[in-house]
Design an enzyme around this catalytic site. Structure first.
Site, PDB file in Angstrom:
ATOM      1  N   LYS A 196       0.898  -1.343   0.063  1.00  0.00           N
ATOM      2  CA  LYS A 196      -0.111   0.127   0.050  1.00  0.00           C
ATOM      3  C   LYS A 196       0.898   1.317   0.021  1.00  0.00           C
ATOM      4  O   LYS A 196       0.776   2.193  -0.857  1.00  0.00           O
ATOM      5  CB  LYS A 196      -0.854  -0.035   1.276  1.00  0.00           C
ATOM      6  N   ASN A 197       1.715   1.519   0.890  1.00  0.00           N
ATOM      7  CA  ASN A 197       2.600   2.498   0.939  1.00  0.00           C
ATOM      8  C   ASN A 197       3.431   2.832  -0.361  1.00  0.00           C
ATOM      9  O   ASN A 197       4.107   4.018  -0.229  1.00  0.00           O
ATOM     10  CB  ASN A 197       3.251   2.553   2.640  1.00  0.00           C
ATOM     11  N   ARG A 251      -3.647  10.429   3.187  1.00  0.00           N
ATOM     12  CA  ARG A 251      -2.523  11.274   3.443  1.00  0.00           C
ATOM     13  C   ARG A 251      -1.767  11.496   2.172  1.00  0.00           C
ATOM     14  O   ARG A 251      -1.010  12.405   1.942  1.00  0.00           O
ATOM     15  CB  ARG A 251      -1.807  10.378   4.436  1.00  0.00           C
ATOM     16  N   CYS A 274      -5.040   8.729   8.265  1.00  0.00           N
ATOM     17  CA  CYS A 274      -5.501   8.230   9.689  1.00  0.00           C
ATOM     18  C   CYS A 274      -5.358   9.297  10.869  1.00  0.00           C
ATOM     19  O   CYS A 274      -4.409   9.950  10.808  1.00  0.00           O
ATOM     20  CB  CYS A 274      -4.891   6.907  10.076  1.00  0.00           C
ATOM     21  N   ARG A 289       0.778  15.054  12.030  1.00  0.00           N
ATOM     22  CA  ARG A 289       0.840  14.697  10.683  1.00  0.00           C
ATOM     23  C   ARG A 289       1.384  16.009  10.008  1.00  0.00           C
ATOM     24  O   ARG A 289       0.585  16.521   8.857  1.00  0.00           O
ATOM     25  CB  ARG A 289      -0.248  14.323   9.966  1.00  0.00           C
ATOM     26  N   PRO A 290       2.101  16.944  10.583  1.00  0.00           N
ATOM     27  CA  PRO A 290       2.583  18.149   9.610  1.00  0.00           C
ATOM     28  C   PRO A 290       3.497  17.635   8.486  1.00  0.00           C
ATOM     29  O   PRO A 290       3.831  16.660   8.165  1.00  0.00           O
ATOM     30  CB  PRO A 290       3.689  18.981  10.617  1.00  0.00           C
ATOM     31  N   ILE A 291       3.713  18.725   7.583  1.00  0.00           N
ATOM     32  CA  ILE A 291       4.302  18.568   6.145  1.00  0.00           C
ATOM     33  C   ILE A 291       5.339  19.615   5.909  1.00  0.00           C
ATOM     34  O   ILE A 291       5.981  19.669   5.023  1.00  0.00           O
ATOM     35  CB  ILE A 291       3.643  18.319   4.937  1.00  0.00           C
ATOM     36  N   ASP A 344       3.752   0.720  11.668  1.00  0.00           N
ATOM     37  CA  ASP A 344       2.323   0.156  11.180  1.00  0.00           C
ATOM     38  C   ASP A 344       2.142  -1.191  11.798  1.00  0.00           C
ATOM     39  O   ASP A 344       1.234  -1.741  11.550  1.00  0.00           O
ATOM     40  CB  ASP A 344       2.500   0.148   9.805  1.00  0.00           C
ATOM     41  N   ARG A 391      -9.175   0.647   3.759  1.00  0.00           N
ATOM     42  CA  ARG A 391      -8.224   1.382   3.124  1.00  0.00           C
ATOM     43  C   ARG A 391      -6.883   0.856   2.817  1.00  0.00           C
ATOM     44  O   ARG A 391      -6.465   1.156   1.865  1.00  0.00           O
ATOM     45  CB  ARG A 391      -8.063   2.531   4.228  1.00  0.00           C
TER      46      ARG A 391
END
Ligand code: EPU
Length: 421
Positions: free
Chosen positions: A22-23, A92, A116, A121-123, A305, A397
């Site tokens: 998935k990732n 995301r 999620c 979760r900053p970027i 994960d 998901r």
């Protein structure tokens, strides 16, 4: 609406085949837009995060065709317009369109990505790197606008080995002018997979899988390519943990064992019985498990994960295990439900003390996030009686055909329609 209903206690026997990661695929689908020719991607898992990306690709006026696990993308008619909030908040990984569109068109407009609820979760690491490459970043509310008159190579040192930032920088740098170096790069298998894909379409990337990645920009990416996604390390790990709890010669097939080295080391310490082949592992349930301490870390450490599914195995060990989550602030959302089922867990900040062995009993519970939801499936499979899991969208998901894969090896698990009052 749908919920998952499990009748626990059944042994798992037979073979579970692992799908594409998935990732990785959530980056490969946007990455395909960098190529001028036709891109065929094999082994794409059937998950709802994939569908959310398809919607964005179609919105950008690209052609996308899917047949089973094969996806064909052609971006020759791409229209670089604002990616709406409705589309970008679905996952995301929509942030990968930033790197792709900035690299290809030197301009991108989109809203902050979703995903999620497992932390802040900053970027900032992504944006700082884009600025170092010559981009200006304008933020209005949740909308970001990135422009670069001259997108150029840069010497980028990440303050944290972020998976998303490492991939996003590669996506922008492959078409930038000159050489980009990423220091303290993420080393996860999906980072390497994305680099391999980009090299297949003509990029020049070396060092993926090590701390330093070097990307030499090229003028054009293209030619018709066919690429197969690496097996999913986390899906594999999740089923491996199920095998440790309920396996009767359960074979988890189509894996890259070294990707799950950190997990296998912990299982060995706990006394789990397993036999490792080149591309598979066979697991059996152990009557007695030893407690073990687990701390999540960047690759090759124990993956964040897999922390939540692992916590369920720890409830079955004889004694106290200490579990520490170091990557995300909020990965304990499943604990109240495990406790409701009978687990003994005390938490303080990001540390949990799990006291085993506890018998779990089926009840009604809610998936709060993807991996937390997977952990609740593990709990339901070993629990006495019936477990009903709500909010299962989180699980779908990221886990392809999870109900079928588990039913095929003997689990009593099904999707059930229900009416919301
Ligand atoms: N971080 C920042 N600033 C940034 C980027 C990250 O502070 O600009 C922080 C995050 O807040 C977090 C840590 O750095 O505390 C790790 O973030 P990273 O960027 O590595 O994670 P990500 O790219 O957002 C991907 C996976 C996650 C997985 C992490 C770590 C995708 C779409 N997501 O997220 O997967 O947990 O890497 O391996 O690839 C999941 O599959 O369940 C999942 C959450």
């Amino acid at each position: 609406m749908e919920r998952i209903v499990i009748k626990g206690g059944r042994p798992l026997k037979g073979t579970i085949k692992i799908g594409g990661a998935k990732n990785s695929v959530v980056a490969l689908i946007p990455a395909a837009l960098l190529a001028d020719g036709n891109v065929t991607i094999q082994n794409v898992p059937n998950i709802t995060d994939r569908d959310a990306l398809f919607d964005i690709v179609k919105f950008l006026n690209c052609d996308i065709k899917q047949d089973g696990n094969v996806v064909k993308i052609n971006s020759s008619k791409l229209r670089n317009t604002l990616i709406t909030q409705e589309l970008s908040v679905k996952l995301r990984a929509s942030y990968y369109f930033m790197g792709v569109l900035l690299g290809k068109y030197k301009h991108v407009e989109m809203f902050f990505p979703g995903g999620c609820n497992i932390g802040n979760r900053p970027i900032d690491i992504h944006l700082k790197a884009f600025k170092e490459m010559g981009a200006t970043v304008t933020k209005r509310g949740h909308k970001y606008m990135l422009d670069a008159e001259h997108l150029h190579g840069a010497d980028i040192k990440l303050r944290f080995a972020s998976v998303g930032a490492t991939i996003n920088i590669m996506l922008a740098a492959v078409l930038a002018d000159g050489v980009t170096t990423i220091k303290n790069a993420a080393k996860e298998p999906h980072v390497v997979d994305v680099a391999n894909f980009l090299n297949t379409i003509g990029a020049k990337i070396i060092g993926a899988g090590t701390d330093i990645i070097t990307i030499t920009g090229v003028k054009k990416l293209g030619k018709n390519v066919n690429y197969s996604v690496v097996p999913d390390q986390i899906e594999a790990g999740t089923y491996i943990l199920m095998g440790a709890l309920l396996g009767k010669n359960l074979k988890v097939d189509g894996i890259v064992p070294e990707h799950n080295q950190a997990l296998f080391e912990k299982l060995e310490k706990m006394g789990v019985k397993f036999t490792l082949g080149d591309t598979y592992v066979i697991l059996n349930k152990s009557r007695k498990l030893k407690p073990v301490d687990v701390k999540t870390l960047v690759y090759p450490g124990f993956p964040t994960d897999l922390g939540q599914p692992m916590s369920v195995l720890l409830t079955q060990a004889d004694g106290e295990s200490v579990f520490e989550e170091t990557i995300w602030e909020n990965r304990f959302g499943h604990f109240p439900y495990l406790i409701k089922m009978g687990a003994k867990i005390e938490t303080e900040g990001r540390i949990a003390k799990i006291h085993g062995k506890t018998n779990l009993t089926g009840t009604e519970i809610n998936a709060t996030d993807l991996r937390g939801g997977a952990a609740l499936i593990l709990a339901g499979l070993i629990a006495k009686g019936k477990t009903t899991i709500y909010d299962i969208d989180h699980i779908l998901r990221g886990y392809e055909n999870i109900i079928n894969k588990l039913s095929n090896v003997g689990a009593k698990i099904e999707l059930e329609e229900y009416n919301v009052e």
